[in-house]
Motif scaffolding. Sequence first.
Motif, mmCIF file in Angstrom:
data_model
loop_
_atom_site.group_PDB
_atom_site.id
_atom_site.type_symbol
_atom_site.label_atom_id
_atom_site.label_comp_id
_atom_site.label_asym_id
_atom_site.label_seq_id
_atom_site.Cartn_x
_atom_site.Cartn_y
_atom_site.Cartn_z
ATOM 1 N N ALA A 1 -0.123 13.614 -8.180
ATOM 2 C CA ALA A 1 -1.400 13.481 -7.470
ATOM 3 C C ALA A 1 -1.819 12.018 -7.275
ATOM 4 N N LYS A 2 -1.219 11.126 -8.046
ATOM 5 C CA LYS A 2 -1.567 9.709 -7.935
ATOM 6 C C LYS A 2 -1.097 9.138 -6.600
ATOM 7 N N GLN A 3 -1.842 8.202 -6.083
ATOM 8 C CA GLN A 3 -1.461 7.548 -4.846
ATOM 9 C C GLN A 3 -0.447 6.452 -5.111
ATOM 10 N N ALA A 4 0.299 6.094 -4.065
ATOM 11 C CA ALA A 4 1.260 5.000 -4.165
ATOM 12 C C ALA A 4 0.505 3.683 -4.348
ATOM 13 N N PRO A 5 1.169 2.649 -4.894
ATOM 14 C CA PRO A 5 0.517 1.351 -5.077
ATOM 15 C C PRO A 5 -0.071 0.817 -3.759
ATOM 16 N N VAL A 6 -1.251 0.254 -3.839
ATOM 17 C CA VAL A 6 -1.908 -0.277 -2.653
ATOM 18 C C VAL A 6 -1.247 -1.592 -2.221
ATOM 19 N N ILE A 7 -1.063 -1.741 -0.911
ATOM 20 C CA ILE A 7 -0.487 -2.976 -0.372
ATOM 21 C C ILE A 7 -1.633 -3.860 0.107
ATOM 22 N N GLN A 8 -1.686 -5.078 -0.401
ATOM 23 C CA GLN A 8 -2.714 -6.014 0.054
ATOM 24 C C GLN A 8 -2.222 -6.710 1.317
ATOM 25 N N ILE A 9 -3.094 -6.800 2.312
ATOM 26 C CA ILE A 9 -2.716 -7.401 3.592
ATOM 27 C C ILE A 9 -3.460 -8.716 3.778
ATOM 28 N N SER B 1 0.019 -5.006 17.317
ATOM 29 C CA SER B 1 0.083 -3.611 16.858
ATOM 30 C C SER B 1 1.418 -3.325 16.169
ATOM 31 N N LEU B 2 2.505 -3.881 16.708
ATOM 32 C CA LEU B 2 3.821 -3.679 16.099
ATOM 33 C C LEU B 2 3.882 -4.318 14.715
ATOM 34 N N ALA B 3 3.321 -5.516 14.586
ATOM 35 C CA ALA B 3 3.314 -6.194 13.280
ATOM 36 C C ALA B 3 2.529 -5.378 12.257
ATOM 37 N N ASN B 4 1.371 -4.864 12.673
ATOM 38 C CA ASN B 4 0.568 -4.036 11.775
ATOM 39 C C ASN B 4 1.267 -2.714 11.465
ATOM 40 N N ALA B 5 2.029 -2.209 12.441
ATOM 41 C CA ALA B 5 2.722 -0.936 12.246
ATOM 42 C C ALA B 5 3.774 -1.042 11.146
ATOM 43 N N TYR B 6 4.402 -2.202 11.010
ATOM 44 C CA TYR B 6 5.375 -2.406 9.926
ATOM 45 C C TYR B 6 4.706 -2.174 8.573
ATOM 46 N N VAL B 7 3.499 -2.723 8.416
ATOM 47 C CA VAL B 7 2.764 -2.570 7.148
ATOM 48 C C VAL B 7 2.390 -1.110 6.926
ATOM 49 N N GLU B 8 1.913 -0.471 7.985
ATOM 50 C CA GLU B 8 1.495 0.929 7.871
ATOM 51 C C GLU B 8 2.671 1.842 7.533
ATOM 52 N N GLU B 9 3.816 1.595 8.172
ATOM 53 C CA GLU B 9 4.995 2.424 7.897
ATOM 54 C C GLU B 9 5.559 2.151 6.510
ATOM 55 N N LEU B 10 5.432 0.899 6.063
ATOM 56 C CA LEU B 10 5.872 0.569 4.699
ATOM 57 C C LEU B 10 5.033 1.336 3.679
ATOM 58 N N TYR B 11 3.727 1.349 3.901
ATOM 59 C CA TYR B 11 2.841 2.082 2.992
ATOM 60 C C TYR B 11 3.156 3.576 3.002
ATOM 61 N N ARG B 12 3.398 4.100 4.211
ATOM 62 C CA ARG B 12 3.713 5.523 4.333
ATOM 63 C C ARG B 12 5.023 5.856 3.625
ATOM 64 N N GLN B 13 6.003 4.966 3.770
ATOM 65 C CA GLN B 13 7.293 5.188 3.127
ATOM 66 C C GLN B 13 7.166 5.116 1.604
ATOM 67 N N ASN B 14 6.407 4.160 1.103
ATOM 68 C CA ASN B 14 6.185 4.055 -0.346
ATOM 69 C C ASN B 14 5.504 5.308 -0.883
ATOM 70 N N ALA C 1 7.192 7.817 -3.638
ATOM 71 C CA ALA C 1 6.494 8.110 -4.896
ATOM 72 C C ALA C 1 6.260 9.600 -5.036
ATOM 73 N N LEU C 2 5.876 10.245 -3.940
ATOM 74 C CA LEU C 2 5.623 11.686 -3.971
ATOM 75 C C LEU C 2 6.905 12.453 -4.251
ATOM 76 N N THR C 3 8.008 12.012 -3.626
ATOM 77 C CA THR C 3 9.279 12.707 -3.799
ATOM 78 C C THR C 3 9.732 12.662 -5.251
ATOM 79 N N GLU C 4 9.656 11.478 -5.888
ATOM 80 C CA GLU C 4 10.116 11.329 -7.271
ATOM 81 C C GLU C 4 9.258 12.155 -8.225
ATOM 82 N N SER C 5 7.939 12.063 -8.072
ATOM 83 C CA SER C 5 7.051 12.815 -8.965
ATOM 84 C C SER C 5 7.129 14.315 -8.685
#
Length: 235
Positions: A227-235, A59-72, A76-80
């Motif tokens: 309104a665009k989503q951040a780039p998708v992360i492939q897992i 779960s911790l390993a997967n959480a790194y990916v999820e938090e990375l996506y959330r941060q990205n 992206a939202l902040t800049e736009s």
Amino acid sequence: KSRTVADAIIDRFDLKAVYGKNTLVDTRRQLAARSGIESGKDTLIKISVEDGDPGRAASLANAYVEELYRQNSQLALTESAQRRLFFERELAAEKDALAAAEAALKNTQQQTGMLQVNTQVEVAIRALAQLRAEIAVREVALKRLAVAATENNPEVIQLNTELIGMRDQLRKLEGTQNRPGNNPLIPTSSIPQIGLEYVRRLRDLQYHETLFELLAKQFEAAKIDEAKQAPVIQI
């Protein structure tokens, strides 16, 4: 490996209690010691986590990916969003300026009784208004870039080069309006005095109309980007 991601994971899994640490700093260090994050030439980021509980380790390993996506997504939202807010403020200010120009032209019409001008003068005014608006839009873009970019930024250099050429063109165009001769643009001095103030007001109005339209397009583009989503992360 950012503190933002680590703190989110610590809070999510209550790792201070799990690791028996009193401070967030010590908990971060413990999490970092148990986490392996490697980036190779194959463009892959490999994440591994060690924990006494196998399920929590996964779960911790997967959480790194999820938090990375959330941060990205947040970045992206902040800049736009910043660009959208910037153009929103500029558009609001220009809307007020346009309303003031419309009121000024209406007052001039009422005072002079003049409702229209020669077609050649109209062409000259429209050309000047368009060029001045284009210059203003580029100046707005430069002001936005100045927040984070230096003078050596390629986009800044390009905008400055365009502004130099357009300002030179504007000076020439304004100069032709003040010279007599066969130029298709009627010299300002030839316009009857009663209509001179009207022409100035009309020129201001068309300038603000053009600038408002250009800023509105920039604002709509910024809203679409937001309104665009951040780039998708492939897992």
